[in-house]
Design a protein around this motif. Structure first.
Motif, PDB file in Angstrom:
ATOM      1  N   ASP A 266       0.857  -1.178   0.000  1.00  0.00           N
ATOM      2  CA  ASP A 266       0.000   0.000   0.000  1.00  0.00           C
ATOM      3  C   ASP A 266       0.899   1.234   0.000  1.00  0.00           C
ATOM      4  OD1 ASP A 266      -3.072   0.837   0.727  1.00  0.00           O
ATOM      5  OD2 ASP A 266      -1.643   2.255   1.574  1.00  0.00           O
ATOM      6  N   PRO A 267       0.569   2.279  -0.774  1.00  0.00           N
ATOM      7  CA  PRO A 267       1.454   3.443  -0.901  1.00  0.00           C
ATOM      8  C   PRO A 267       1.592   4.277   0.358  1.00  0.00           C
ATOM      9  CG  PRO A 267      -0.636   3.848  -2.018  1.00  0.00           C
ATOM     10  CD  PRO A 267      -0.628   2.403  -1.639  1.00  0.00           C
ATOM     11  N   ARG A 268       0.758   4.024   1.362  1.00  0.00           N
ATOM     12  CA  ARG A 268       0.819   4.840   2.576  1.00  0.00           C
ATOM     13  C   ARG A 268       1.826   4.334   3.596  1.00  0.00           C
ATOM     14  NH1 ARG A 268      -5.630   4.455   3.184  1.00  0.00           N
ATOM     15  NH2 ARG A 268      -5.102   2.506   2.105  1.00  0.00           N
ATOM     16  N   VAL A 269       2.411   3.178   3.342  1.00  0.00           N
ATOM     17  CA  VAL A 269       3.386   2.593   4.257  1.00  0.00           C
ATOM     18  C   VAL A 269       4.532   2.044   3.419  1.00  0.00           C
ATOM     19  CG1 VAL A 269       2.243   0.350   4.272  1.00  0.00           C
ATOM     20  CG2 VAL A 269       3.669   0.986   6.204  1.00  0.00           C
ATOM     21  N   GLY A 270       5.754   2.049   3.969  1.00  0.00           N
ATOM     22  CA  GLY A 270       6.913   1.735   3.143  1.00  0.00           C
ATOM     23  C   GLY A 270       7.571   0.402   3.431  1.00  0.00           C
ATOM     24  N   LEU A 583      -4.686   0.945   7.779  1.00  0.00           N
ATOM     25  CA  LEU A 583      -4.139   1.919   6.848  1.00  0.00           C
ATOM     26  C   LEU A 583      -4.828   3.276   6.929  1.00  0.00           C
ATOM     27  CD1 LEU A 583      -3.707  -0.517   3.844  1.00  0.00           C
ATOM     28  CD2 LEU A 583      -1.849   0.619   5.079  1.00  0.00           C
ATOM     29  N   ALA A 584      -6.071   3.294   7.378  1.00  0.00           N
ATOM     30  CA  ALA A 584      -6.812   4.561   7.486  1.00  0.00           C
ATOM     31  C   ALA A 584      -6.184   5.505   8.496  1.00  0.00           C
ATOM     32  CB  ALA A 584      -8.266   4.283   7.862  1.00  0.00           C
ATOM     33  N   ARG A 585      -5.305   4.977   9.347  1.00  0.00           N
ATOM     34  CA  ARG A 585      -4.642   5.819  10.348  1.00  0.00           C
ATOM     35  C   ARG A 585      -3.433   6.559   9.777  1.00  0.00           C
ATOM     36  NH1 ARG A 585      -3.829   0.871  13.889  1.00  0.00           N
ATOM     37  NH2 ARG A 585      -1.976   2.010  14.598  1.00  0.00           N
ATOM     38  N   SER A 586      -3.153   6.408   8.493  1.00  0.00           N
ATOM     39  CA  SER A 586      -1.953   7.025   7.901  1.00  0.00           C
ATOM     40  C   SER A 586      -1.983   8.540   7.970  1.00  0.00           C
ATOM     41  CB  SER A 586      -1.798   6.585   6.440  1.00  0.00           C
ATOM     42  OG  SER A 586      -2.791   7.176   5.627  1.00  0.00           O
ATOM     43  N   SER A 587      -3.156   9.140   8.119  1.00  0.00           N
ATOM     44  CA  SER A 587      -3.257  10.603   8.181  1.00  0.00           C
ATOM     45  C   SER A 587      -2.852  11.155   9.550  1.00  0.00           C
ATOM     46  CB  SER A 587      -4.680  11.057   7.841  1.00  0.00           C
ATOM     47  OG  SER A 587      -5.629  10.362   8.627  1.00  0.00           O
ATOM     48  N   ASP A 588      -2.610  10.279  10.521  1.00  0.00           N
ATOM     49  CA  ASP A 588      -2.090  10.702  11.820  1.00  0.00           C
ATOM     50  C   ASP A 588      -0.690  11.282  11.602  1.00  0.00           C
ATOM     51  OD1 ASP A 588      -0.857  10.867  14.336  1.00  0.00           O
ATOM     52  OD2 ASP A 588      -1.786   9.032  15.079  1.00  0.00           O
ATOM     53  N   PRO A 589      -0.425  12.531  12.032  1.00  0.00           N
ATOM     54  CA  PRO A 589       0.887  13.152  11.799  1.00  0.00           C
ATOM     55  C   PRO A 589       2.063  12.329  12.304  1.00  0.00           C
ATOM     56  CG  PRO A 589      -0.683  14.782  12.594  1.00  0.00           C
ATOM     57  CD  PRO A 589      -1.359  13.442  12.715  1.00  0.00           C
ATOM     58  N   GLN A 590       1.870  11.512  13.342  1.00  0.00           N
ATOM     59  CA  GLN A 590       2.968  10.698  13.859  1.00  0.00           C
ATOM     60  C   GLN A 590       3.283   9.503  12.955  1.00  0.00           C
ATOM     61  OE1 GLN A 590       2.334   9.616  18.014  1.00  0.00           O
ATOM     62  NE2 GLN A 590       3.366  11.506  18.623  1.00  0.00           N
ATOM     63  N   LEU A 591       2.384   9.213  12.011  1.00  0.00           N
ATOM     64  CA  LEU A 591       2.572   8.063  11.127  1.00  0.00           C
ATOM     65  C   LEU A 591       2.945   8.496   9.717  1.00  0.00           C
ATOM     66  CD1 LEU A 591      -0.493   5.885  12.241  1.00  0.00           C
ATOM     67  CD2 LEU A 591       1.761   6.103  13.308  1.00  0.00           C
ATOM     68  N   THR A 592       3.322   9.744   9.559  1.00  0.00           N
ATOM     69  CA  THR A 592       3.629  10.276   8.234  1.00  0.00           C
ATOM     70  C   THR A 592       4.795   9.516   7.592  1.00  0.00           C
ATOM     71  OG1 THR A 592       4.062  12.322   7.037  1.00  0.00           O
ATOM     72  CG2 THR A 592       5.205  12.038   9.128  1.00  0.00           C
ATOM     73  N   PHE A 593       4.756   9.387   6.270  1.00  0.00           N
ATOM     74  CA  PHE A 593       5.726   8.542   5.570  1.00  0.00           C
ATOM     75  C   PHE A 593       6.143   9.155   4.231  1.00  0.00           C
ATOM     76  CE2 PHE A 593       6.014   5.330   2.092  1.00  0.00           C
ATOM     77  CZ  PHE A 593       7.288   4.855   2.377  1.00  0.00           C
ATOM     78  N   ILE A 675      11.427  26.651  -0.172  1.00  0.00           N
ATOM     79  CA  ILE A 675      11.090  27.622  -1.220  1.00  0.00           C
ATOM     80  C   ILE A 675      10.616  26.848  -2.451  1.00  0.00           C
ATOM     81  CG2 ILE A 675      11.998  29.412  -2.733  1.00  0.00           C
ATOM     82  CD1 ILE A 675      14.018  30.043  -0.473  1.00  0.00           C
ATOM     83  N   GLY A 676       9.367  27.086  -2.830  1.00  0.00           N
ATOM     84  CA  GLY A 676       8.792  26.359  -3.960  1.00  0.00           C
ATOM     85  C   GLY A 676       8.368  24.948  -3.614  1.00  0.00           C
ATOM     86  N   GLY A 677       8.407  24.591  -2.326  1.00  0.00           N
ATOM     87  CA  GLY A 677       8.050  23.237  -1.912  1.00  0.00           C
ATOM     88  C   GLY A 677       6.549  22.997  -1.905  1.00  0.00           C
ATOM     89  N   VAL A 678       6.185  21.710  -1.930  1.00  0.00           N
ATOM     90  CA  VAL A 678       4.782  21.296  -1.928  1.00  0.00           C
ATOM     91  C   VAL A 678       4.620  20.144  -0.949  1.00  0.00           C
ATOM     92  CG1 VAL A 678       2.874  20.379  -3.304  1.00  0.00           C
ATOM     93  CG2 VAL A 678       4.508  21.951  -4.361  1.00  0.00           C
ATOM     94  N   TYR A 679       3.687  20.284  -0.012  1.00  0.00           N
ATOM     95  CA  TYR A 679       3.412  19.208   0.932  1.00  0.00           C
ATOM     96  C   TYR A 679       2.544  18.145   0.251  1.00  0.00           C
ATOM     97  CZ  TYR A 679       5.020  22.453   4.576  1.00  0.00           C
ATOM     98  OH  TYR A 679       5.768  23.310   5.345  1.00  0.00           O
ATOM     99  N   ILE A 680       2.923  16.881   0.455  1.00  0.00           N
ATOM    100  CA  ILE A 680       2.220  15.756  -0.172  1.00  0.00           C
ATOM    101  C   ILE A 680       1.409  15.004   0.882  1.00  0.00           C
ATOM    102  CG2 ILE A 680       2.505  13.545  -1.370  1.00  0.00           C
ATOM    103  CD1 ILE A 680       5.090  14.589  -2.546  1.00  0.00           C
ATOM    104  N   ASP A 681       0.189  14.621   0.517  1.00  0.00           N
ATOM    105  CA  ASP A 681      -0.639  13.747   1.361  1.00  0.00           C
ATOM    106  C   ASP A 681      -1.141  12.616   0.471  1.00  0.00           C
ATOM    107  OD1 ASP A 681      -2.505  12.463   2.939  1.00  0.00           O
ATOM    108  OD2 ASP A 681      -3.403  14.299   3.714  1.00  0.00           O
ATOM    109  N   ARG A 682      -0.736  11.381   0.795  1.00  0.00           N
ATOM    110  CA  ARG A 682      -1.133  10.238  -0.029  1.00  0.00           C
ATOM    111  C   ARG A 682      -2.311   9.476   0.569  1.00  0.00           C
ATOM    112  NH1 ARG A 682       4.431  10.121  -1.739  1.00  0.00           N
ATOM    113  NH2 ARG A 682       4.460  10.454  -3.980  1.00  0.00           N
ATOM    114  N   SER A 683      -3.079  10.133   1.404  1.00  0.00           N
ATOM    115  CA  SER A 683      -4.290   9.495   1.924  1.00  0.00           C
ATOM    116  C   SER A 683      -5.245   9.191   0.770  1.00  0.00           C
ATOM    117  CB  SER A 683      -4.991  10.417   2.927  1.00  0.00           C
ATOM    118  OG  SER A 683      -4.147  10.697   4.021  1.00  0.00           O
ATOM    119  N   MET A 684      -6.086   8.169   0.985  1.00  0.00           N
ATOM    120  CA  MET A 684      -7.068   7.813  -0.032  1.00  0.00           C
ATOM    121  C   MET A 684      -8.297   8.735   0.071  1.00  0.00           C
ATOM    122  SD  MET A 684      -5.616   5.516  -1.724  1.00  0.00           S
ATOM    123  CE  MET A 684      -4.317   4.277  -1.650  1.00  0.00           C
TER     124      MET A 684
END
Length: 891
Positions: A266-270, A583-593, A675-684
């Protein structure tokens, strides 16, 4: 012609009639058997006759070795024909300069053994595609998928009664048929830059050991390469560049027979894994990828917490320094905390290899933490594993640790050439034309997919040791620092052997105010995962010092292990629901990947999310990095005093300076990524707590980053803390290696250039433009104006020091390249070129009105104005040229 064709057809038919035989045949008659020991029509030589001068080594594939010549035979049995096996190889010893050093995992694949008439064939199978057997298209499953027959060997002898076949094994294990050993050469002139092994010597290549077990066959071969006239040296570890020995272990394994159930990625965990395309799926993402994991099964399936039937057992090799052993054991056992989240107690067992053990670390039946002390080690730690390519089941693992990691010496003096900015090599290489693209450079730079955490953290540790010495910390405090660094390294490398890949985003979980709260970080983790490459955590105020390194699996690690190892539900549908809940818990900031594919370590090229970065720390990496630069500047003021020890050379002082200045460079690079960065969120879609997939970095943070770089790296006094050190940065002489002066201006410019590479990259500038469409408020015009002011404004009415002269010329050169469309990678878009042109003309105006300074300043300003004038004139001619060419072509 018709008569001739008739004769040829008759002869061909006759040949087929007399020689044809089924592909699988056990009887002795039929066909020409002379190659098996007799003349035409003679009875083939028996296995007993062939091996009468050999010693027999029973196992998965029985081996016979001739006691006179050393040559070997391999026995293939009837029940092994048509069957799949697993091949795995690792380097036993070889030159580190070619990534042929001890313990490197090399090749892992599935192969099958087949019989074709009088030959035994070995073929590599392709496990990358899946066909649902219930779908009619599965009948065409093999279409356009190429297998790889890597060896076809004539049968030397056979036993008709037992249906056993004997083949010569030398072509399998003493050549590169089964696995490529010698690295592929680089094309053209570039190939002459690197050490070349030469040609394989068939006479000198030989067997080192032949060991056999019921489920695997191990063969260690020594490959000897000859190159009579080497052009490049292999380094001090190669005794004679003309004759090089490489020892490799080949292992043939029987595929495990168990109830192991693959777990889909699953793309939310490595996790490391096996990529499989479902060729019968209509999905837009027809992925059937499986993760790599050990086969852990509960002894008591009904218990919430149960010991496994077979734990993951690790052996601390008896080469391990005694003083390190308990720390390594404690770090390994710490992983049990994570496995408890998956329902397993004592999943990891740590043992010490006895000095009188009758097995060695190369035996794949044992997972071993191994130690070496290499002349030029390519890493500080390395934690590989190998898995069944069909299922992802991990079958074995090792961890290699280099003693250099634990001692205060560098792997190479070259580390100091660029203040730790290894990717400056890419800049120089591509400007000189050595490499045509960044991808080409990376192909050379990353010879191995191995983990660089040990080497990276070793550099962090050397900086930490230098800082501790500059602060006059006690031996107890320094010992604790060393212990934590080793603890972290073992946790990290062992995490890889559990199947986990890197998580470069996990250092974000604590804000700067909490990051030195040792009680909290020791319990939860200093970072969200031990799989990150974090900065060594040093406080500006030493009285506020917390943990230096993380010493426990973090929240992400616990969650990832729960996903990968928790026992499956009985039904497929229930299992999908269960895993979806985890996997639904991936949006928890402590589980960011975010792993290596996302990280932004390469200036101006890779990644878009600045939180996925190596060497950063805290949920406010800008503030933390500013503090790190202030910390370095403070430390440098004490270096001359703390490192002046009577009777010693200045080498230690020089090293401390280099490690400290490299930290400042790294901190500035981290800040620049915002500078010019983009935050990514791969939640479903619809996942609780999810944000939009792409969110530009807030305007205030981008401006804050620009201000920090301007003040601490680009300002006229950015290197003031170096004052008073220049004349003392002398390496200790060794023979004719006397070193040179420290080249202060080169070093400072390289630090600035590393950041400029990112800030003026076509990829970054184009992204600043693109992100205006979905929220970015820091416009290209404002950004480029800020950057120009940061580099020129402060000394518009005063003398320009040499640090700023170098920086300004470098920046103007970058702008000229932008106007002319020259880039190392990527392509500048039109708005970026327009702003570059605008910036050059703005610089002209600034310099035209500039006052003050000395003769060097006047010369410098004239230089810049002349460069801009020539560039703008060339740009006008360049714009006219295509029209003239078009007119000529039209005529």
């Amino acid at each position: 012609m018709k008569k001739l064709l008739s004769i040829v057809a008759a002869l061909s038919l006759g040949a087929c009639a007399t020689q044809a035989q089924p592909p699988f045949m056990f009887e002795g008659g039929g066909g020409d058997m002379s190659m098996m020991g007799g003349g035409k029509g003679d009875k083939p030589k028996s296995i007993g006759e062939t091996v009468k001068s050999c010693r027999k080594i029973d196992g998965l594939f029985t081996i016979y070795q001739d006691t006179v010549s050393g040559s070997a035979y391999l026995l293939v049995k009837k029940d092994q024909i048509g069957k799949e096996f697993i091949y795995f190889s690792q380097t036993v010893d070889g030159p580190a300069s070619l990534w042929l050093n001890r313990g490197v995992y090399r090749d892992s694949k599935i192969f099958s053994v087949n019989k074709y008439y009088d030959r035994i064939e070995f073929t590599t199978e392709n496990p990358n595609f899946y066909f649902d057997p219930n779908n009619a298209i599965s009948k065409a499953a093999g279409a356009n998928i190429s297998k790889s027959p890597f060896m076809s060997q004539r049968i030397a002898a056979q036993d008709s009664n037992k249906a056993e076949f004997l083949i010569k094994a030398d072509d399998l294990f003493l050549t590169e048929n089964i696995s490529q050993i010698k690295p592929s050469p680089w094309p053209g002139m570039m190939g002459q830059m690197f050490f070349n092994l030469g040609h394989l010597s068939r006479e000198k290549t030989k067997y080192v050991s032949l060991k056999n077990y019921p489920e695997n066959t191990n063969v260690v071969s020594e490959y000897v390469y000859e190159n009579p006239y080497p052009m490049v040296s292999g380094g001090s570890e190669v005794t004679d560049d003309r004759y090089v020995s490489v020892k490799v272990q080949h292992t043939l394994l029987e595929a495990p027979k168990n109830d192991f159930k693959p777990r889909y990625d699953d793309p939310r965990v490595g996790y490391f894994g096996q990529q499989v395309d479902d060729m019968t799926s209509a999905s837009v993402t027809p992925y059937r990828d499986v993760i790599n994991r050990w086969n852990l099964v509960k002894k008591d399936p009904t218990a919430a917490l149960s010991e496994p039937v077979e734990p993951i057992t690790w052996w601390v090799e008896n080469t391990t320094p005694v003083e390190f052993r308990q720390t390594i054991i404690d770090a390994g056992n710490a992983w049990n905390k994570a496995f408890e989240k998956a329902g397993f107690k004592n999943a990891v067992v740590m043992k010490v290899q006895p000095d009188d053990a009758d097995w060695d670390a190369g035996d794949i039946r044992y997972n071993v933490l191994r130690w070496t002390s290499s002349p030029n080690p390519p890493f500080g730690g390395y934690g590989p594993s190998f898995a069944n390519p069909r299922t992802g089941q991990i079958l074995g693992a090792d961890i290699m640790l280099e003693y250099v990691y634990m001692v205060n010496r560098t792997a190479s003096e070259k580390l100091f050439d660029r203040a730790g900015l290894s990717h400056m090599d890419a800049y120089d290489a591509m400007k000189s034309g050595t490499f045509k693209s960044y991808e080409e450079f990376e192909k050379f730079h990353n010879h191995s997919k191995g983990c660089a955490a040990g080497d990276y953290v070793r550099m962090q540790s050397l900086f930490g040791k230098a800082a501790l010495k500059a602060r006059s910390l006690s031996e107890v405090e320094q010992s604790e620092f060393l212990k934590q660094s080793l603890y972290y390294l073992v946790l990290h490398e062992m995490g890889h052997t559990m199947g986990l890949n890197h998580n470069m985003k996990s250092s974000q979980i604590w804000m700067p105010a909490d990051i030195h709260n040792a009680a909290r970080t020791a319990e939860v983790g200093l970072t969200g995962s031990v799989m990150d490459y974090p900065a060594v955590n040093l406080a500006l105020d030493k009285s506020n010092q917390g943990q230096y390194f993380t010493t426990t699996p973090g929240p992400y690690d616990n969650w990832a292990i729960e996903f990968g190892y928790s026992p499956a539900s009985e039904s497929e549908e229930a299992e999908k629901i269960r895993l979806a809940g985890i996997l639904a818990r991936s949006s928890d900031p402590q589980l960011t990947f975010g792993n290596d594919a996302d990280d932004m370590r390469v200036p101006g090229y890779s990644g878009i999310d600045p939180r996925v970065m190596i060497g950063d720390m805290s949920g406010d990496a800008i503030s933390y990095s500013v503090e790190r630069m202030q910390f370095v500047d403070t430390l440098l003021k004490t270096v001359k005093t703390r490192y002046s020890e009577p009777g010693k050379s200045y080498h230690d002082m020089r090293d401390a300076f280099f490690w400290m200045s490299s930290q400042k460079a790294e901190a500035a690079g981290i800040i620049s990524r915002y500078i010019g960065g983009v935050y990514i969120d791969r939640s479903m879609i619809g996942q609780p707590g999810a944000t939009q997939p792409y969110t530009p970095v807030p305007y205030a943070d981008q401006k804050r980053a620009m201000t920090a770089i301007s003040k601490h790296l680009f300002a006229p006094d950015a290197f003031k803390s170096w004052d008073g050190l220049y004349a003392y940065l002398q390496p200790q002489r060794r023979g004719f290696n006397v070193g040179s002066d420290p080249k202060i201006y080169d070093r400072a410019l390289n630090m600035q250039r590393g950041v400029l590479m990112h800030l003026t990259s076509p990829v970054v500038l184009k992204r600043i433009n693109d992100t205006k469409n979905y929220g970015n408020q820091y416009t290209l015009g404002e950004y480029m104006t800020d950057l120009t002011n940061a580099i020129f404004k402060d000394d518009a009415k005063s003398a320009v020091n040499t640090f700023r002269q170098n920086l300004q010329l470098e920046y103007v050169g970058d702008l000229i390249d932008m106007v002319k469309g020259r880039a190392m990678w990527g392509q500048y878009d039109n708005p970026s070129q327009s702003m570059a042109l605008y910036s050059l003309k703005n610089i002209q105006k600034m310099l035209a009105s500039a006052k003050g300074g000395d003769v060097e300043t006047a010369a410098h300003r004239e230089h810049i104005l002349q460069d801009i004038k020539l560039a703008l004139e060339g740009k006008q001619n360049q714009q006219q040229a295509p029209m003239m060419m078009f007119g000529s072509e039209k005529q």
